[in-house]
Design a protein around this motif. Structure first.
Motif, PDB file in Angstrom:
ATOM      1  N   ALA A 159     -31.956  13.349  24.353  1.00  0.00           N
ATOM      2  CA  ALA A 159     -30.581  13.406  23.865  1.00  0.00           C
ATOM      3  C   ALA A 159     -29.596  13.141  25.004  1.00  0.00           C
ATOM      4  CB  ALA A 159     -30.290  14.752  23.218  1.00  0.00           C
ATOM      5  N   MET A 160     -29.870  13.676  26.187  1.00  0.00           N
ATOM      6  CA  MET A 160     -28.989  13.444  27.329  1.00  0.00           C
ATOM      7  C   MET A 160     -28.934  11.952  27.676  1.00  0.00           C
ATOM      8  SD  MET A 160     -27.505  16.205  28.263  1.00  0.00           S
ATOM      9  CE  MET A 160     -26.993  16.003  29.950  1.00  0.00           C
ATOM     10  N   HIS A 161     -30.074  11.273  27.625  1.00  0.00           N
ATOM     11  CA  HIS A 161     -30.091   9.831  27.898  1.00  0.00           C
ATOM     12  C   HIS A 161     -29.311   9.080  26.822  1.00  0.00           C
ATOM     13  CE1 HIS A 161     -32.651   9.813  31.404  1.00  0.00           C
ATOM     14  NE2 HIS A 161     -33.498  10.622  30.798  1.00  0.00           N
ATOM     15  N   ALA A 162     -29.447   9.510  25.576  1.00  0.00           N
ATOM     16  CA  ALA A 162     -28.718   8.861  24.477  1.00  0.00           C
ATOM     17  C   ALA A 162     -27.216   9.040  24.666  1.00  0.00           C
ATOM     18  CB  ALA A 162     -29.168   9.427  23.138  1.00  0.00           C
ATOM     19  N   PHE A 163     -26.773  10.224  25.077  1.00  0.00           N
ATOM     20  CA  PHE A 163     -25.349  10.473  25.318  1.00  0.00           C
ATOM     21  C   PHE A 163     -24.821   9.530  26.395  1.00  0.00           C
ATOM     22  CE2 PHE A 163     -26.054  15.105  23.995  1.00  0.00           C
ATOM     23  CZ  PHE A 163     -25.703  14.841  22.686  1.00  0.00           C
ATOM     24  N   GLY A 164     -25.628   9.255  27.404  1.00  0.00           N
ATOM     25  CA  GLY A 164     -25.221   8.381  28.496  1.00  0.00           C
ATOM     26  C   GLY A 164     -24.977   6.945  28.074  1.00  0.00           C
ATOM     27  N   LYS A 165     -25.498   6.561  26.913  1.00  0.00           N
ATOM     28  CA  LYS A 165     -25.339   5.189  26.428  1.00  0.00           C
ATOM     29  C   LYS A 165     -24.183   5.042  25.447  1.00  0.00           C
ATOM     30  CE  LYS A 165     -30.209   4.246  27.077  1.00  0.00           C
ATOM     31  NZ  LYS A 165     -31.487   3.974  26.444  1.00  0.00           N
ATOM     32  N   LEU A 166     -23.507   6.141  25.131  1.00  0.00           N
ATOM     33  CA  LEU A 166     -22.404   6.091  24.183  1.00  0.00           C
ATOM     34  C   LEU A 166     -21.161   5.476  24.808  1.00  0.00           C
ATOM     35  CD1 LEU A 166     -22.667   9.641  22.557  1.00  0.00           C
ATOM     36  CD2 LEU A 166     -23.490   7.474  21.614  1.00  0.00           C
ATOM     37  N   GLU A 167     -20.335   4.878  23.989  1.00  0.00           N
ATOM     38  CA  GLU A 167     -19.045   4.357  24.428  1.00  0.00           C
ATOM     39  C   GLU A 167     -18.049   5.518  24.501  1.00  0.00           C
ATOM     40  OE1 GLU A 167     -18.441   1.203  25.332  1.00  0.00           O
ATOM     41  OE2 GLU A 167     -20.554   0.765  24.965  1.00  0.00           O
ATOM     42  N   ASP A 168     -16.930   5.330  25.225  1.00  0.00           N
ATOM     43  CA  ASP A 168     -15.929   6.388  25.393  1.00  0.00           C
ATOM     44  C   ASP A 168     -15.463   6.970  24.064  1.00  0.00           C
ATOM     45  OD1 ASP A 168     -15.965   6.304  28.139  1.00  0.00           O
ATOM     46  OD2 ASP A 168     -14.169   5.069  28.319  1.00  0.00           O
ATOM     47  N   GLU A 169     -15.195   6.114  23.083  1.00  0.00           N
ATOM     48  CA  GLU A 169     -14.695   6.586  21.787  1.00  0.00           C
ATOM     49  C   GLU A 169     -15.728   7.467  21.095  1.00  0.00           C
ATOM     50  OE1 GLU A 169     -14.991   2.953  22.246  1.00  0.00           O
ATOM     51  OE2 GLU A 169     -13.130   3.152  23.388  1.00  0.00           O
ATOM     52  N   GLU A 170     -17.003   7.091  21.200  1.00  0.00           N
ATOM     53  CA  GLU A 170     -18.076   7.874  20.581  1.00  0.00           C
ATOM     54  C   GLU A 170     -18.204   9.231  21.262  1.00  0.00           C
ATOM     55  OE1 GLU A 170     -21.274   4.588  19.125  1.00  0.00           O
ATOM     56  OE2 GLU A 170     -20.969   4.755  21.302  1.00  0.00           O
ATOM     57  N   ILE A 171     -18.052   9.244  22.574  1.00  0.00           N
ATOM     58  CA  ILE A 171     -18.132  10.498  23.330  1.00  0.00           C
ATOM     59  C   ILE A 171     -16.980  11.415  22.929  1.00  0.00           C
ATOM     60  CG2 ILE A 171     -17.941  11.527  25.634  1.00  0.00           C
ATOM     61  CD1 ILE A 171     -19.441   9.014  26.668  1.00  0.00           C
ATOM     62  N   GLU A 172     -15.778  10.851  22.849  1.00  0.00           N
ATOM     63  CA  GLU A 172     -14.612  11.651  22.462  1.00  0.00           C
ATOM     64  C   GLU A 172     -14.780  12.211  21.059  1.00  0.00           C
ATOM     65  OE1 GLU A 172     -11.163   9.211  23.092  1.00  0.00           O
ATOM     66  OE2 GLU A 172     -11.545   9.073  25.245  1.00  0.00           O
ATOM     67  N   ASP A 173     -15.297  11.408  20.123  1.00  0.00           N
ATOM     68  CA  ASP A 173     -15.549  11.887  18.759  1.00  0.00           C
ATOM     69  C   ASP A 173     -16.533  13.041  18.772  1.00  0.00           C
ATOM     70  OD1 ASP A 173     -13.841   9.972  17.739  1.00  0.00           O
ATOM     71  OD2 ASP A 173     -15.456   8.628  17.073  1.00  0.00           O
ATOM     72  N   PHE A 174     -17.608  12.888  19.546  1.00  0.00           N
ATOM     73  CA  PHE A 174     -18.621  13.933  19.624  1.00  0.00           C
ATOM     74  C   PHE A 174     -18.048  15.203  20.240  1.00  0.00           C
ATOM     75  CE2 PHE A 174     -22.159  16.099  21.753  1.00  0.00           C
ATOM     76  CZ  PHE A 174     -22.984  16.308  20.657  1.00  0.00           C
ATOM     77  N   GLN A 175     -17.297  15.057  21.321  1.00  0.00           N
ATOM     78  CA  GLN A 175     -16.723  16.220  21.996  1.00  0.00           C
ATOM     79  C   GLN A 175     -15.714  16.939  21.113  1.00  0.00           C
ATOM     80  OE1 GLN A 175     -15.348  14.355  25.624  1.00  0.00           O
ATOM     81  NE2 GLN A 175     -17.123  15.099  26.766  1.00  0.00           N
ATOM     82  N   SER A 176     -15.000  16.186  20.274  1.00  0.00           N
ATOM     83  CA  SER A 176     -14.000  16.822  19.407  1.00  0.00           C
ATOM     84  C   SER A 176     -14.645  17.695  18.334  1.00  0.00           C
ATOM     85  CB  SER A 176     -13.091  15.764  18.769  1.00  0.00           C
ATOM     86  OG  SER A 176     -13.807  15.010  17.820  1.00  0.00           O
ATOM     87  N   MET A 177     -15.918  17.473  18.059  1.00  0.00           N
ATOM     88  CA  MET A 177     -16.627  18.285  17.066  1.00  0.00           C
ATOM     89  C   MET A 177     -17.119  19.600  17.653  1.00  0.00           C
ATOM     90  SD  MET A 177     -18.824  15.557  14.852  1.00  0.00           S
ATOM     91  CE  MET A 177     -19.571  14.656  16.208  1.00  0.00           C
ATOM     92  N   MET A 178     -17.122  19.705  18.965  1.00  0.00           N
ATOM     93  CA  MET A 178     -17.648  20.894  19.632  1.00  0.00           C
ATOM     94  C   MET A 178     -16.513  21.664  20.302  1.00  0.00           C
ATOM     95  SD  MET A 178     -21.004  19.210  21.384  1.00  0.00           S
ATOM     96  CE  MET A 178     -21.501  20.756  22.104  1.00  0.00           C
ATOM     97  N   ALA A 179     -16.514  22.960  20.108  1.00  0.00           N
ATOM     98  CA  ALA A 179     -15.520  23.800  20.779  1.00  0.00           C
ATOM     99  C   ALA A 179     -15.878  23.900  22.261  1.00  0.00           C
ATOM    100  CB  ALA A 179     -15.499  25.182  20.154  1.00  0.00           C
ATOM    101  N   SER A 180     -14.873  23.896  23.117  1.00  0.00           N
ATOM    102  CA  SER A 180     -15.102  23.996  24.546  1.00  0.00           C
ATOM    103  C   SER A 180     -14.406  25.232  25.105  1.00  0.00           C
ATOM    104  CB  SER A 180     -14.553  22.756  25.253  1.00  0.00           C
ATOM    105  OG  SER A 180     -14.654  22.923  26.649  1.00  0.00           O
ATOM    106  N   PRO A 181     -15.081  25.955  25.991  1.00  0.00           N
ATOM    107  CA  PRO A 181     -14.454  27.111  26.630  1.00  0.00           C
ATOM    108  C   PRO A 181     -13.535  26.722  27.782  1.00  0.00           C
ATOM    109  CG  PRO A 181     -16.687  26.890  27.417  1.00  0.00           C
ATOM    110  CD  PRO A 181     -16.486  25.808  26.374  1.00  0.00           C
ATOM    111  N   TYR A 182     -13.444  25.408  28.074  1.00  0.00           N
ATOM    112  CA  TYR A 182     -12.689  24.931  29.220  1.00  0.00           C
ATOM    113  C   TYR A 182     -11.372  24.286  28.812  1.00  0.00           C
ATOM    114  CZ  TYR A 182     -17.433  25.337  31.011  1.00  0.00           C
ATOM    115  OH  TYR A 182     -18.680  25.793  31.319  1.00  0.00           O
TER     116      TYR A 182
END
Length: 88
Positions: free
Chosen positions: A33-56
């Motif tokens: 999964a970590m390798h798959a995340f590394g191949k994502l485009e910026d927009e895909e990463i932002e979409d994924f991150q927006s689905m997860m709550a962050s403590p930061y």
């Protein structure tokens, strides 16, 4: 992590944090999964991150991104010349 925010990315304590962070991430989501995340485009990463709550905060996340990038470059896990998704 919050205690270290703002320290230089090359600080040994900061790099130890990066090591622990990546090891925990690999253990939690798995190496494939970590390798798959590394191949994502910026927009895909932002979409994924927006689905997860962050403590930061946004500032803390940006700092952590720089720390992880530096760690990965120093450990031969990341090549700026071949990275397409961060525009470099």
């Amino acid at each position: 992590m919050k205690r270290l925010v703002g320290k230089p990315v090359h600080d040994p304590e900061v790099q130890e944090l990066a090591n622990k962070y990546l090891q925990a991430s690999l253990k939690y989501v798995g190496e494939e999964a970590m390798h798959a995340f590394g191949k994502l485009e910026d927009e895909e990463i932002e979409d994924f991150q927006s689905m997860m709550a962050s403590p930061y905060t946004e500032e803390e996340e940006k700092w952590l991104d720089r720390v992880i990038e530096y760690y990965m470059i120093q450990n031969g896990m990341y090549n700026l010349n071949s990275n397409q998704h961060n525009g470099k």
